[in-house]
Design a protein around this motif. Structure first.
Motif, PDB file in Angstrom:
ATOM      1  N   MET A 193       0.830  -1.216   0.000  1.00  0.00           N
ATOM      2  CA  MET A 193       0.000   0.000   0.000  1.00  0.00           C
ATOM      3  C   MET A 193       0.854   1.252   0.000  1.00  0.00           C
ATOM      4  SD  MET A 193      -3.160  -0.656   2.564  1.00  0.00           S
ATOM      5  CE  MET A 193      -3.979   0.947   2.439  1.00  0.00           C
ATOM      6  N   ASN A 194       2.056   1.147   0.583  1.00  0.00           N
ATOM      7  CA  ASN A 194       2.945   2.304   0.639  1.00  0.00           C
ATOM      8  C   ASN A 194       3.579   2.600  -0.716  1.00  0.00           C
ATOM      9  OD1 ASN A 194       4.089   0.969   3.762  1.00  0.00           O
ATOM     10  ND2 ASN A 194       2.582   2.579   3.496  1.00  0.00           N
ATOM     11  N   LEU A 195       3.742   1.557  -1.537  1.00  0.00           N
ATOM     12  CA  LEU A 195       4.488   1.725  -2.787  1.00  0.00           C
ATOM     13  C   LEU A 195       3.608   1.979  -4.009  1.00  0.00           C
ATOM     14  CD1 LEU A 195       7.215  -1.060  -2.414  1.00  0.00           C
ATOM     15  CD2 LEU A 195       7.343   1.356  -1.780  1.00  0.00           C
ATOM     16  N   PHE A 214       1.452   4.049  -5.048  1.00  0.00           N
ATOM     17  CA  PHE A 214       1.367   5.405  -5.594  1.00  0.00           C
ATOM     18  C   PHE A 214       2.473   5.699  -6.613  1.00  0.00           C
ATOM     19  CE2 PHE A 214       2.368   9.987  -5.337  1.00  0.00           C
ATOM     20  CZ  PHE A 214       1.123  10.540  -5.568  1.00  0.00           C
ATOM     21  N   ARG A 263      -1.002  -2.619  -3.969  1.00  0.00           N
ATOM     22  CA  ARG A 263      -2.342  -2.127  -4.304  1.00  0.00           C
ATOM     23  C   ARG A 263      -2.603  -0.873  -3.507  1.00  0.00           C
ATOM     24  NH1 ARG A 263      -4.850  -7.691  -3.986  1.00  0.00           N
ATOM     25  NH2 ARG A 263      -4.958  -7.328  -1.751  1.00  0.00           N
ATOM     26  N   MET A 264      -3.606  -0.111  -3.963  1.00  0.00           N
ATOM     27  CA  MET A 264      -4.020   1.083  -3.246  1.00  0.00           C
ATOM     28  C   MET A 264      -4.606   0.760  -1.878  1.00  0.00           C
ATOM     29  SD  MET A 264      -6.314   3.678  -5.382  1.00  0.00           S
ATOM     30  CE  MET A 264      -6.990   4.803  -4.154  1.00  0.00           C
ATOM     31  N   ARG A 265      -5.387  -0.316  -1.831  1.00  0.00           N
ATOM     32  CA  ARG A 265      -6.093  -0.651  -0.602  1.00  0.00           C
ATOM     33  C   ARG A 265      -5.922  -2.140  -0.303  1.00  0.00           C
ATOM     34  NH1 ARG A 265      -8.714   3.730   0.688  1.00  0.00           N
ATOM     35  NH2 ARG A 265      -9.701   2.727   2.435  1.00  0.00           N
ATOM     36  N   GLU A 276      -1.844  -4.567   3.311  1.00  0.00           N
ATOM     37  CA  GLU A 276      -1.053  -4.116   4.452  1.00  0.00           C
ATOM     38  C   GLU A 276       0.069  -5.061   4.807  1.00  0.00           C
ATOM     39  OE1 GLU A 276      -4.853  -4.024   6.527  1.00  0.00           O
ATOM     40  OE2 GLU A 276      -3.885  -2.423   7.664  1.00  0.00           O
ATOM     41  N   GLY A 298     -10.322   7.635  -2.757  1.00  0.00           N
ATOM     42  CA  GLY A 298     -10.045   6.313  -2.205  1.00  0.00           C
ATOM     43  C   GLY A 298      -8.627   6.214  -1.667  1.00  0.00           C
ATOM     44  N   SER A 357      -5.509   6.767   0.638  1.00  0.00           N
ATOM     45  CA  SER A 357      -5.342   6.982   2.070  1.00  0.00           C
ATOM     46  C   SER A 357      -3.944   7.530   2.332  1.00  0.00           C
ATOM     47  CB  SER A 357      -5.505   5.658   2.809  1.00  0.00           C
ATOM     48  OG  SER A 357      -4.397   4.824   2.528  1.00  0.00           O
ATOM     49  N   MET A 364      -1.697   6.119   3.919  1.00  0.00           N
ATOM     50  CA  MET A 364      -0.699   5.051   3.741  1.00  0.00           C
ATOM     51  C   MET A 364      -0.142   5.053   2.329  1.00  0.00           C
ATOM     52  SD  MET A 364      -2.101   1.681   5.662  1.00  0.00           S
ATOM     53  CE  MET A 364      -0.755   0.558   5.268  1.00  0.00           C
ATOM     54  N   ASN A 365      -0.960   5.505   1.384  1.00  0.00           N
ATOM     55  CA  ASN A 365      -0.511   5.542  -0.007  1.00  0.00           C
ATOM     56  C   ASN A 365       0.475   6.678  -0.263  1.00  0.00           C
ATOM     57  OD1 ASN A 365      -3.918   4.835  -0.885  1.00  0.00           O
ATOM     58  ND2 ASN A 365      -2.273   3.357  -0.740  1.00  0.00           N
ATOM     59  N   LEU A 366       0.372   7.758   0.528  1.00  0.00           N
ATOM     60  CA  LEU A 366       1.175   8.946   0.241  1.00  0.00           C
ATOM     61  C   LEU A 366       2.458   9.047   1.058  1.00  0.00           C
ATOM     62  CD1 LEU A 366      -1.615  11.680  -0.055  1.00  0.00           C
ATOM     63  CD2 LEU A 366      -0.603  10.305  -1.870  1.00  0.00           C
ATOM     64  N   ASP A 367       2.496   8.375   2.182  1.00  0.00           N
ATOM     65  CA  ASP A 367       3.601   8.532   3.125  1.00  0.00           C
ATOM     66  C   ASP A 367       4.988   8.396   2.476  1.00  0.00           C
ATOM     67  OD1 ASP A 367       4.435   8.628   6.058  1.00  0.00           O
ATOM     68  OD2 ASP A 367       5.367   6.766   5.403  1.00  0.00           O
ATOM     69  N   PHE A 368       5.122   7.423   1.585  1.00  0.00           N
ATOM     70  CA  PHE A 368       6.408   7.123   0.939  1.00  0.00           C
ATOM     71  C   PHE A 368       7.021   8.355   0.271  1.00  0.00           C
ATOM     72  CE2 PHE A 368       8.893   5.586  -2.719  1.00  0.00           C
ATOM     73  CZ  PHE A 368       9.754   4.705  -2.090  1.00  0.00           C
ATOM     74  N   MET A 428       3.067   5.286   7.506  1.00  0.00           N
ATOM     75  CA  MET A 428       3.429   4.032   6.832  1.00  0.00           C
ATOM     76  C   MET A 428       2.388   2.948   7.064  1.00  0.00           C
ATOM     77  SD  MET A 428       7.271   2.815   7.482  1.00  0.00           S
ATOM     78  CE  MET A 428       7.255   1.117   6.923  1.00  0.00           C
ATOM     79  N   ARG A 429       1.864   2.899   8.303  1.00  0.00           N
ATOM     80  CA  ARG A 429       0.966   1.820   8.660  1.00  0.00           C
ATOM     81  C   ARG A 429      -0.251   2.386   9.390  1.00  0.00           C
ATOM     82  NH1 ARG A 429       3.562  -2.583   7.427  1.00  0.00           N
ATOM     83  NH2 ARG A 429       1.894  -3.866   8.261  1.00  0.00           N
ATOM     84  N   GLU A 439      -5.501   3.762   6.968  1.00  0.00           N
ATOM     85  CA  GLU A 439      -6.252   3.353   5.781  1.00  0.00           C
ATOM     86  C   GLU A 439      -7.420   4.266   5.473  1.00  0.00           C
ATOM     87  OE1 GLU A 439      -6.602  -0.429   7.900  1.00  0.00           O
ATOM     88  OE2 GLU A 439      -6.710  -1.236   5.863  1.00  0.00           O
TER      89      GLU A 439
END
Lengths: 586, 586
Positions: free
Chosen positions: A436-438, A440, A475-477, A480, B432, B434, B436-440, B476-477, B480
């Motif tokens: 989920m972190n990657l 994007f 994946r986006m969602r 984890e 959609g 979150s 978690m998707n942007l943190d990186f 990171m975690r 969601e």
């Protein structure tokens, strides 16, 4: 279509007799596999719909079929005249099955074959239904759909120099896990988990080298329920019993204590059986996480097999782009398969190849067929997503090949896809990072332009097993799960423009340690797929200096990996195709 | 330290008497607030550790204190000589509290004050403990820690032109939500949710303008338990009862049907009380998601207040960097506060300001004090993280100010921090997405160098409420939650090198719609914080062309926002400080 109506009529008679108001028929086999053997194709028999995903709900007067975006067009055609209503999943204006169940009469009973519905799905049905009444001990389709013979392939025992860890050691690890989680035993119905644990492979599902079986492991013994139970192959101490006896056994007093089961992959009827003498404990199969982390022997074989598979695809691309001969999607797919067949370790495809030319590329799960032949012309894009099952690995790779002139839109999409793929490949990430972190990274160039691809960026990959496996994903969602060294993950962004074109670029990556510092342990990906990215597709002028450097590094590294295995003519072609200056990548 | 040992000794005597093997003391108040009133500072009393997060576990012979990366250095110092062992959270080589509980003797009973432990935490303790035995009706610290008087501030009623929505409408929305989820009532103990719902504000916790209270809402009535219950301010129809009566009321037969409660913020003792006559239904407080999305009136005030707050910080930076006068951390913090006090709407700080010079900047949640004065010298970095409570918004902003010569390491960290912050600010993302998707995006420059910052990248921000609020976050975690238009989020990467320096740059962003296309709805951030990033900290030569453009755009945009409110002298200074050429940013 009269045939389908006739079948539904018989089913309704059986429903009436059984006191069932609605009957649910999923695509699933008894093991909740992604691909299923013909033995389990009940939903297809009663609906006429041949897609790989979807479920049918038949009531006294109506019938509904739910399927997802990949199959809307196909399902509409195949359901025509059947009286079955198409329900589009995740689409506004269409009820979900839960919504439909919620609207049923107060005393309506829902029936299904209890072997085909997982414990967790049954629970959500019960919750949605006003009456809460389920009836699932009987298969009402039994006398209407005459199943083919249950498959029973010869079981292959993987030697330790291929598997890398003995089944005895794996079972030891499993028991350790059970102890730590205060469980006395585990019931597993996922076929790839069973195959991994016992180091066995079969041919019971096309493209998925698994054995149709159930497994029960307690602290002392291991029971494998498969075929007629008579096979005498060495199972590392597992007691072999007939497949059909599994349910009876799970009701017996041999099954006791706290039994771990995954409610998402164990059918409700088995959970009920286990309750007879034991206490079910819900949890994921630990085998899923175990098998996701490849061991050093597996990694060694994988590295070798992926290079061979890359060579096959690269040679196919050369054929396609340099021969005068004209190809259709099918003949191209066959030519690629022929290249793979030259590899000693090759066995079969790991999934039905997607070879999609032009607008067909926009259909995400397109399968070419001989009935509707499409010629691959000398313009636009040709996407080929395919893979093989080998002794030593399962591959999955996508390249989009530039067949001639591209529109600016095609070129932009091609470039953004390749750069997204490379951004993931080059990521460095802290221990604890999930897919989920990657995700994007692969999408951001599209999102900046108001575009998106409607599928995940990456999935886990089996080792001589299913091409899709968990628990990790990009994946986006709902992804984890931590990425851990030894895990494989696909990296496959794309873009799809209906009626115009599709592009996707896919490599398989292996998580490995990059460095340890005072700030933690950092991981990176080791690339396994070495196939050039078509230079003519890249919009070099619109790329930043950093993007250019990243792209060129990949192309040169690819050339360096392939070169020892190529003839001088092949290498000369590769340099040109990959856009590498003479003298580079050697 | 003898004092601490003496207190622990008395606690162990009480434990022995109560038959409790281990006693757990969290930082939490009875409402699971992040900041707490002195009335609740039991953990600090028994450990000497003053950090805002952490929990103490005392057994017959040992004592453990868990805290997170922000407080490792501080806790080590403060625990010295106390005999309490520091357990670093999320750090290899350290057991979690659950691990520690798992290793307890078979019959060990865990005790705690049932008002301070949430229902879900109590459940996880029960699960981890071999005996599963909890004892929580009694507060064993009662006779050792003599609590100050319970606070009871004057309650302020927010007018609708400030709140943007009446309490009656908010309660209506809440009841709608209850109906949809088949609940008859809700019990809320989160103080900011209660304040938001009733449009009331108080002063019961420093920096957090909340009222110490419990709330119970059913389909007809609303009960507010606060103070002595005698206040006669208009509460939009809420019945006011004394704070101390809440537990008794929740046990009464007035509480019936299905009662929604958030097990993460409702204490176990209240859940138990509710069970007396009603059925608790677990779920998040819907108010959390409601209040996270700011309404148009709130957004209008916020935009104005953030600009005013930005001006105050900018003017403070000018003072600090141009005056001959020498500053200490404290006098600098006071000077900043003095700038804020000039703003008509200003009330109090939104959290204790962090003004950390040089190596102090590496202590993530450092608080300057008069006891240990540190002079701000003319070299290195000075980090200031502060915010205000205003009529019309809550602010939070961090800038790191270049005081003179920087080391290459400091400059690199400063640059990577600023670029990470700007990367988040400029992100475009699909509905959609979150946190978690942007943190990186904010971390990748550090991760590439084997570095990391041990805190989240962003948190939600209240409106005249807590500076930290949920449900959204950039992490990171465990982040969601979808980012939705109207949500605020902080954007604050940093880097901390123990004994050398710390750097952090923080803006507050508002989620808004960017565009709708055939591929979906896309969002972006609207920037609220307009404070320049110190030009002398940026390593312009190491930045890519794209990074340079992004940085310069932010600096010019900042100048454009501030200019109408600055004198010509101030603006001339700003241009130089921000690295903007004369004639630009006007």
């Amino acid at each position: 279509m009269e045939e389908i109506q006739e079948r539904l009529k018989k089913l309704r008679q059986a429903m009436h007799k059984a006191g069932v108001y609605a009957y649910y028929i999923p695509t699933a086999d008894f093991h909740h596999s992604e691909y299923v053997n013909d033995y389990f194709k009940v939903r297809e028999f009663f609906s006429g719909f041949t897609g790989s995903a979807g479920y049918l709900l038949v009531t006294e007067k109506e019938a509904f079929l739910w399927t997802d975006g990949r199959y809307f067009i196909q399902a509409e055609k195949e359901l025509e005249g059947s009286g079955i209503r198409l329900c589009k999943m995740d689409t506004e204006g269409y009820d979900s099955i839960e919504d439909t169940l919620k609207k049923m009469p107060k005393d309506a009973v829902l029936g299904f074959d209890g072997r085909t519905v997982s414990a967790s799905l049954a629970k959500s049905f019960k919750k949605a239904l006003p009456s809460g009444k389920l009836k699932y001990k009987e298969d009402l389709t039994e006398k209407i759909f005459l199943r083919p013979k249950l498959p029973q392939s010869v079981i292959e025992n993987l030697p330790e120099d291929i598997a890398g860890e003995s089944a005895v050691d794996k079972i030891g690890r499993l028991r350790e896990h059970l102890k730590e989680n205060w469980a006395d035993a585990i019931f597993i119905s996922r076929l790839d988990d069973i195959a991994w644990l016992l180091n066995i492979r079969g041919r019971d599902i096309p493209c998925n080298p698994v054995v149709l079986a159930y497994l029960y492991v307690d602290m002392e013994k291991t029971w494998l329920f498969t075929g007629d139970g008579k096979t005498d192959i060495a199972y590392h101490g597992a007691l072999v019993r007939p497949y059909q006896e599994a349910l009876r056994f799970m009701k017996s007093s041999s099954v006791k204590g706290r039994v771990l089961l995954d409610p998402g992959s164990v059918s409700v009827i088995f959970e009920k059986a286990i309750k007879k003498h034991a206490k079910p404990v819900h949890g994921k199969n630990p085998t899923e996480a175990f098998k996701a982390v490849k061991n050093p022997v597996e990694i060694r074989h994988l590295t070798d097999i992926f290079l061979k598979d890359s060579l096959a695809l690269t040679r196919f691309i050369r054929q396609l782009t340099t021969q005068d001969k004209s190809f259709t999607e099918m003949s191209a797919a066959d030519a690629l398969e022929a290249e793979r067949k030259k590899i000693r370790e090759y066995r079969e495809p790991s999934f039905p190849a997607i070879a999609a030319y032009g607008p067909n590329g926009a259909i995400i799960h397109y399968e070419p067929s001989h009935e509707h032949e499409t010629t691959v012309e000398r313009k636009g894009l040709f996407m080929v997503d395919s893979g093989g099952q080998y002794l030593g690995g399962t591959t999955d790779v996508t390249r989009t090949i530039v067949m001639g002139e591209l529109t600016p839109e095609e070129k932009q999409a091609f470039t953004d896809t390749a750069l997204g793929m490379l951004d993931i490949l080059n990521a460095v990430f802290l221990k604890g990072t999930s897919g989920m972190n990657l995700d994007f990274l692969a999408r951001r160039r599209f999102w900046n332009k108001g575009m998106d691809y409607k599928h995940g960026t990456g999935h886990g990959v089996g080792y001589m097993l299913n091409v899709h496996e968990g628990p990790q994903a990009i994946r986006m969602r709902k992804a984890e799960e931590e990425l851990k060294p030894g895990m494989l993950v696909s990296d496959e962004p794309g873009l799809y423009r209906e009626g115009r074109f599709g592009v996707r670029t896919e490599n398989i990556l292996l998580v490995e340690e990059a460095q340890r510092t005072g700030d933690g342990v950092f991981y990176r990906f080791k690339n396994l797929t070495w196939v050039p990215i078509d230079h003519k597709g890249m919009d070099l002028e619109k790329m930043s200096r950093e993007e250019l450097a990243m792209y060129e590094a990949y192309q040169k590294e690819t050339a360096r990996h392939l070169r020892p295995h190529l003839s001088p003519e092949e290498f000369a072609w590769l340099q040109e195709y990959a856009g590498i200056a003479a003298g580079e990548g050697e």
